[in-house]
Design a protein around this motif. Structure first.
Motif, PDB file in Angstrom:
ATOM      1  N   TRP A  42       0.838  -1.195   0.000  1.00  0.00           N
ATOM      2  CA  TRP A  42       0.000   0.000   0.000  1.00  0.00           C
ATOM      3  C   TRP A  42       0.871   1.243   0.000  1.00  0.00           C
ATOM      4  CZ3 TRP A  42      -2.537   2.878   4.514  1.00  0.00           C
ATOM      5  CH2 TRP A  42      -3.506   3.771   4.027  1.00  0.00           C
ATOM      6  N   SER A  46      -3.645   5.245  -2.746  1.00  0.00           N
ATOM      7  CA  SER A  46      -4.563   4.479  -3.597  1.00  0.00           C
ATOM      8  C   SER A  46      -4.890   3.136  -2.951  1.00  0.00           C
ATOM      9  CB  SER A  46      -3.941   4.291  -4.985  1.00  0.00           C
ATOM     10  OG  SER A  46      -2.582   3.973  -4.870  1.00  0.00           O
ATOM     11  N   LEU A  47      -5.659   2.343  -3.668  1.00  0.00           N
ATOM     12  CA  LEU A  47      -6.134   1.075  -3.109  1.00  0.00           C
ATOM     13  C   LEU A  47      -4.976   0.095  -2.872  1.00  0.00           C
ATOM     14  CD1 LEU A  47      -8.997   0.225  -2.427  1.00  0.00           C
ATOM     15  CD2 LEU A  47      -9.074  -0.989  -4.599  1.00  0.00           C
TER      16      LEU A  47
ATOM     17  N   CYS B  18     -11.733  -4.630   4.732  1.00  0.00           N
ATOM     18  CA  CYS B  18     -11.296  -3.234   4.714  1.00  0.00           C
ATOM     19  C   CYS B  18      -9.885  -3.116   4.175  1.00  0.00           C
ATOM     20  CB  CYS B  18     -11.409  -2.605   6.097  1.00  0.00           C
ATOM     21  SG  CYS B  18     -10.806  -3.636   7.427  1.00  0.00           S
ATOM     22  N   THR B  19      -9.763  -3.195   2.876  1.00  0.00           N
ATOM     23  CA  THR B  19      -8.482  -2.969   2.220  1.00  0.00           C
ATOM     24  C   THR B  19      -8.068  -1.524   2.429  1.00  0.00           C
ATOM     25  OG1 THR B  19      -9.076  -4.568   0.539  1.00  0.00           O
ATOM     26  CG2 THR B  19      -7.305  -3.055   0.001  1.00  0.00           C
ATOM     27  N   PRO B  20      -6.821  -1.295   2.847  1.00  0.00           N
ATOM     28  CA  PRO B  20      -6.420   0.092   3.064  1.00  0.00           C
ATOM     29  C   PRO B  20      -6.546   0.910   1.783  1.00  0.00           C
ATOM     30  CG  PRO B  20      -4.530  -1.410   3.171  1.00  0.00           C
ATOM     31  CD  PRO B  20      -5.762  -2.243   3.167  1.00  0.00           C
ATOM     32  N   GLY B  21      -7.094   2.116   1.951  1.00  0.00           N
ATOM     33  CA  GLY B  21      -7.231   2.995   0.792  1.00  0.00           C
ATOM     34  C   GLY B  21      -8.591   2.890   0.145  1.00  0.00           C
ATOM     35  N   SER B  22      -9.400   1.887   0.564  1.00  0.00           N
ATOM     36  CA  SER B  22     -10.666   1.680  -0.124  1.00  0.00           C
ATOM     37  C   SER B  22     -11.704   2.733   0.237  1.00  0.00           C
ATOM     38  CB  SER B  22     -11.221   0.294   0.203  1.00  0.00           C
ATOM     39  OG  SER B  22     -11.419   0.177   1.598  1.00  0.00           O
ATOM     40  N   ARG B  93      -2.092  14.902   1.818  1.00  0.00           N
ATOM     41  CA  ARG B  93      -2.624  13.605   1.378  1.00  0.00           C
ATOM     42  C   ARG B  93      -4.032  13.370   1.894  1.00  0.00           C
ATOM     43  NH1 ARG B  93       1.127   8.720   0.574  1.00  0.00           N
ATOM     44  NH2 ARG B  93       2.829   9.695  -0.505  1.00  0.00           N
ATOM     45  N   GLU B 116       1.874  11.005  -6.899  1.00  0.00           N
ATOM     46  CA  GLU B 116       0.874  10.167  -6.226  1.00  0.00           C
ATOM     47  C   GLU B 116      -0.521  10.766  -6.371  1.00  0.00           C
ATOM     48  OE1 GLU B 116       1.562   7.282  -3.785  1.00  0.00           O
ATOM     49  OE2 GLU B 116       3.036   7.212  -5.398  1.00  0.00           O
ATOM     50  N   PHE B 117      -0.604  12.094  -6.249  1.00  0.00           N
ATOM     51  CA  PHE B 117      -1.913  12.756  -6.353  1.00  0.00           C
ATOM     52  C   PHE B 117      -2.484  12.581  -7.765  1.00  0.00           C
ATOM     53  CE2 PHE B 117      -0.043  15.968  -3.142  1.00  0.00           C
ATOM     54  CZ  PHE B 117      -0.221  15.054  -2.117  1.00  0.00           C
ATOM     55  N   LYS B 119      -1.786  10.137  -9.797  1.00  0.00           N
ATOM     56  CA  LYS B 119      -2.144   8.727  -9.933  1.00  0.00           C
ATOM     57  C   LYS B 119      -3.522   8.469  -9.334  1.00  0.00           C
ATOM     58  CE  LYS B 119       0.226   5.318  -7.803  1.00  0.00           C
ATOM     59  NZ  LYS B 119       1.506   4.759  -7.358  1.00  0.00           N
ATOM     60  N   GLN B 122      -6.443  13.059  -8.157  1.00  0.00           N
ATOM     61  CA  GLN B 122      -6.859  14.138  -7.260  1.00  0.00           C
ATOM     62  C   GLN B 122      -6.548  15.530  -7.793  1.00  0.00           C
ATOM     63  OE1 GLN B 122      -4.759  12.535  -3.968  1.00  0.00           O
ATOM     64  NE2 GLN B 122      -6.563  11.650  -3.017  1.00  0.00           N
ATOM     65  N   PRO B 409      11.228   6.737  -6.417  1.00  0.00           N
ATOM     66  CA  PRO B 409      10.893   7.044  -5.012  1.00  0.00           C
ATOM     67  C   PRO B 409      12.050   6.744  -4.056  1.00  0.00           C
ATOM     68  CG  PRO B 409       9.125   5.812  -6.061  1.00  0.00           C
ATOM     69  CD  PRO B 409      10.274   5.815  -7.022  1.00  0.00           C
TER      70      PRO B 409
END
Lengths: 287, 445
Positions: A42, A46-47, B18-22, B93, B116-117, B119, B122, B409
């Motif tokens: 992660w 994003s997802l 609950c996948t992170p970011g979902s 973020r 990242e934004f 991607k 946003q 990165p």
């Protein structure tokens, strides 16, 4: 069949509920969440992608990361072993000697603990710098100075020495308190039996403060393993990667590289390691 | 055991659910097809702007420009939220993914922020407005590339435009005029002259160059400067943006690394430079220790204060006096429009206003280095004049190349550590480049 005296057990748990709630909310939940995150790849935005134990496998295969765990073990020597040895010596001298102003000495020895680690790190960075205090002293006695924190052989020990300086005070004060609890008669008995200071130390003092030593070792080992601020400010893990430690890697991966899952996995490993070591230390001490 | 099984099953289900970011709603990041540039006709709008212009001249310029914008367009109200760079970097973020996202934000160019934004959909591509306001005419291509990403955020340096910066920065060479004079030298105009000056300074018992590399990154700027003399600019750009198509393990890069090591071998740097902090090093230069210092324009005000008229600044000279400049440089944080902006047209009008020709004058007057129209400005006296001239030349001649650590990165860390190893003689130039190539190749696929 009578129930035990007092209120029923269920009501007893009710009294614990507020504390359990706080504990669960601020300790168990974040811990569980960290374990949860460590199973994902992660980036923080994003997802996430479920990778199971993939992050842990990567940790095992990452040479740089294994090296950073090695550095943490070296730091344990400086943070824990040395302070305990020095602290034992200092405390027994302070305990035996009828010095005037013992309180003052105790305060001075404990002082590093009061100062924030960030401040300590900034101050030592200046002491170690090529034109800093340490090199001035060395040059004054005719030796060559060097850039200690940028030197491959000396950077890790240099960071370690700061830890020794920092933790010795804590250990000394802990042991002093322990020694003050030893009944005076035991020393008198030892002296009557003709023990000198060394015999007295090994026969009476040392066994009596075993509990305090265990506490000191536990605290300092934890401090060594979670060292972050000191490395972050003095060397950023350098030169090269020779002072990188796991907690620095956690920060680095989570906040600089956007590898939150991998960072969480390192954090979980570190927690398990710290738990294992402290558990072992306490088992040994209780025996 | 059997009583616990359902509980475990529930826990596993919860974990997987609950996948992170979902829970962060992703935007589409598509701009409108038609744009309106008449800000006065947009009706009543409130623009929430997050910036990091909090210090001295930065704060002054944005306050002044905001006030002027309000006077000109009373229908657009600016709700300014200012934070320090670090605070902005850590809170943006969350802010962008929340329901109440700001309209205009200052987002750091690199992959870890703007990339990242983009991607995550946003930020809005600004290309329709760039066309309507003719921004490519105002800005050099070399400047705009720092805010360009492909729509999926993967390619940096080309593609859609996602922001406009106000100020610029460039890494050049500061020199101590008094020391050069006493050595009987002029400020060097070619690279061989420069290296000869280093040798002469060493021979005369002076410290040729200050370097404090304890913080790892400072040597990146020195290496970038040396690299620009032997590696073609387009190759550096490809490497620094982490695009496929170039390689670190070339003879040109080997020459650059070998040259840099030879400086350390010849004692051109202060002893123990890997253990010296960045700040103490430039402060020492400010105290008159050292003839040269390779560093960015961000030190201008401090060095001017410390050395007065004894300090000068120049672009790294080329092999010949009339060679095209190649210099590491970049932009301040660009202003971008979020995908939740209530009126993107008003937001674009605001960005257009704070980067206009008049705005550049305000920036100059408040002690900043404007990124457009630089040569047209009346620069401050002393060191500021050198800095303005150097940056103006770099822009006009399209001489800017990106910071090398932009590439991936992990490159900031890889390159910093590898340079310490190289300068500390723990790695040969070949091993050094091999390490960079590994990082670069894993990313630029």
């Amino acid at each position: 069949m009578g129930s035990p005296p007092g209120e029923p057990r269920r009501i007893g748990y009710l009294y614990l509920l507020p504390a359990l709630l706080v504990y669960g909310l601020f300790l168990l939940y974040p811990l569980g969440r960290a374990v949860h995150l460590s199973l994902f790849e992660w980036d923080g935005i994003s997802l996430g992608k479920f990778v199971g134990l993939g992050n842990y496998l990567e940790i095992l295969q990452d040479k740089g990361l294994r090296a950073s765990f090695g550095h943490a073990l070296v730091l344990i020597v400086f943070y824990s072993a040395l302070p305990v040895v020095i602290g034992l010596a200092l405390a027994s001298v302070l305990h035996r000697a009828k010095v005037r102003g013992l309180g003052l000495f105790r305060t001075i020895i404990f002082l590093p603990q009061v100062v924030a680690m960030v401040v300590v790190a900034v101050a030592w960075r200046q002491i170690y710098s090529p034109d800093g205090l340490l090199n001035d002293v060395l040059r004054a006695v005719g030796l060559n100075g060097r850039g200690w924190l940028g030197d491959y052989a000396f950077a890790l020990p240099a960071v370690g020495v700061i830890g020794t300086w920092f933790e010795t005070g804590l250990v000394t004060v802990l042991l002093l308190a322990g020694m003050a609890r030893i009944p005076r008669e035991r020393f008198e008995a030892a002296r009557l039996d003709g023990a000198n200071a060394f015999r007295e130390f090994f026969a009476v003092t040392l066994p009596a403060v075993r509990g305090e030593i265990a506490v000191a070792v536990t605290l300092t080992v934890i401090a060594a393993l979670r060292t972050f601020d000191l490395v972050y400010i003095t060397t950023s893990g350098g030169p090269g990667t020779s002072t990188s430690v796991p907690s620095y890697e956690v920060y680095h991966r989570a906040f600089e590289l956007g590898q939150v899952g991998s960072a969480a996995a390192i954090g979980v490993c570190l927690t398990v390691l710290i738990f294992g070591i402290t558990f072992g230390v306490n088992r040994l001490a209780d025996r | 055991m059997s009583r616990r099984a359902p509980a475990i099953a529930v826990a596993v289900l919860l974990l997987a659910a609950c996948t992170p970011g979902s829970d962060s709603p992703g935007g589409t990041g598509t701009p409108p097809t038609e744009v309106r540039t008449d800000a006065a006709a947009l009706g009543d709008v409130t623009l929430t702007v997050w910036d990091q212009e909090v210090r001295g001249g930065q704060a002054e310029q944005i306050k002044r420009l905001n006030a002027e914008f309000q006077t000109m367009y009373p229908n657009i109200k600016i709700n300014r939220v200012s934070r320090s760079f670090d605070d902005l970097k850590t809170t943006l973020r969350l802010a962008l993914s929340g329901k109440d996202a700001p309209d205009v934000v200052q987002a750091n160019n690199g992959r870890s922020d703007m990339g990242e934004f983009v991607k995550a959909g946003q930020l809005l591509p600004l290309d329709p407005w760039a066309k309507a306001y003719d921004w490519p005419k105002r800005y050099s291509d070399r400047v705009l590339q720092y805010s360009r990403y492909s729509a999926d955020g993967k390619t940096f340096g080309e593609g859609n435009l996602y922001g406009l910066p106000q100020v610029g920065e460039v890494v050049g060479i500061y020199y101590n005029k008094a020391k050069l004079t006493s050595l009987g030298l002029q400020p060097p105009t070619t690279w061989p002259d420069f290296e000869a000056a280093l040798a002469k300074a060493k021979g005369a018992g002076e410290l040729p160059m200050q370097l404090g590399n304890l913080d790892k990154w400072p040597a990146i700027h020195v290496f970038g400067t040396v690299q620009g003399r032997s590696v073609p600019a387009d190759q550096i750009t490809t490497l620094a943006f982490g695009r496929p198509g170039a390689s670190w393990t070339t003879s040109e890069n080997t020459k650059a690394a070998t040259d840099l090591v030879s400086w350390a071998d010849k004692g051109y740097f202060n002893s123990g430079f890997n253990g010296q902090g960045y700040d103490p090093a430039w402060q020492d230069f400010g105290k008159g220790k050292g003839v040269f210092l390779i560093a960015g324009t961000w030190l201008q005000a401090d060095l001017q204060k410390a050395l007065g008229d004894k300090v000068g600044f120049m672009l790294p000279p080329g092999t010949a006096a009339d060679a095209q400049p190649v210099v590491t440089g970049g932009t301040g944080l660009p202003f971008a429009i979020t995908n939740k902006a209530k009126s993107p047209d008003a937001a674009a009008a605001y960005i257009n206003f704070i980067t206009s020709q008049d705005a550049m004058k305000v920036l100059t007057a408040t002690g900043n280095l404007p990124i457009a129209d630089t040569t047209a400005q009346q620069p401050p006296a002393g060191l500021g004049k050198d800095v303005f001239a150097a940056f103006g030349t770099a822009l006009d001649k399209q001489g800017l190349v990106p910071y090398l650590d932009y590439a991936t990165p992990t490159m900031y860390d890889t390159l910093g550590a590898a340079l310490q190893d190289l300068l500390g003689k723990k790695a040969t130039p070949e091993q050094f480049l091999e390490r960079l190539q590994t990082d670069y190749a894993a990313f630029a696929k």
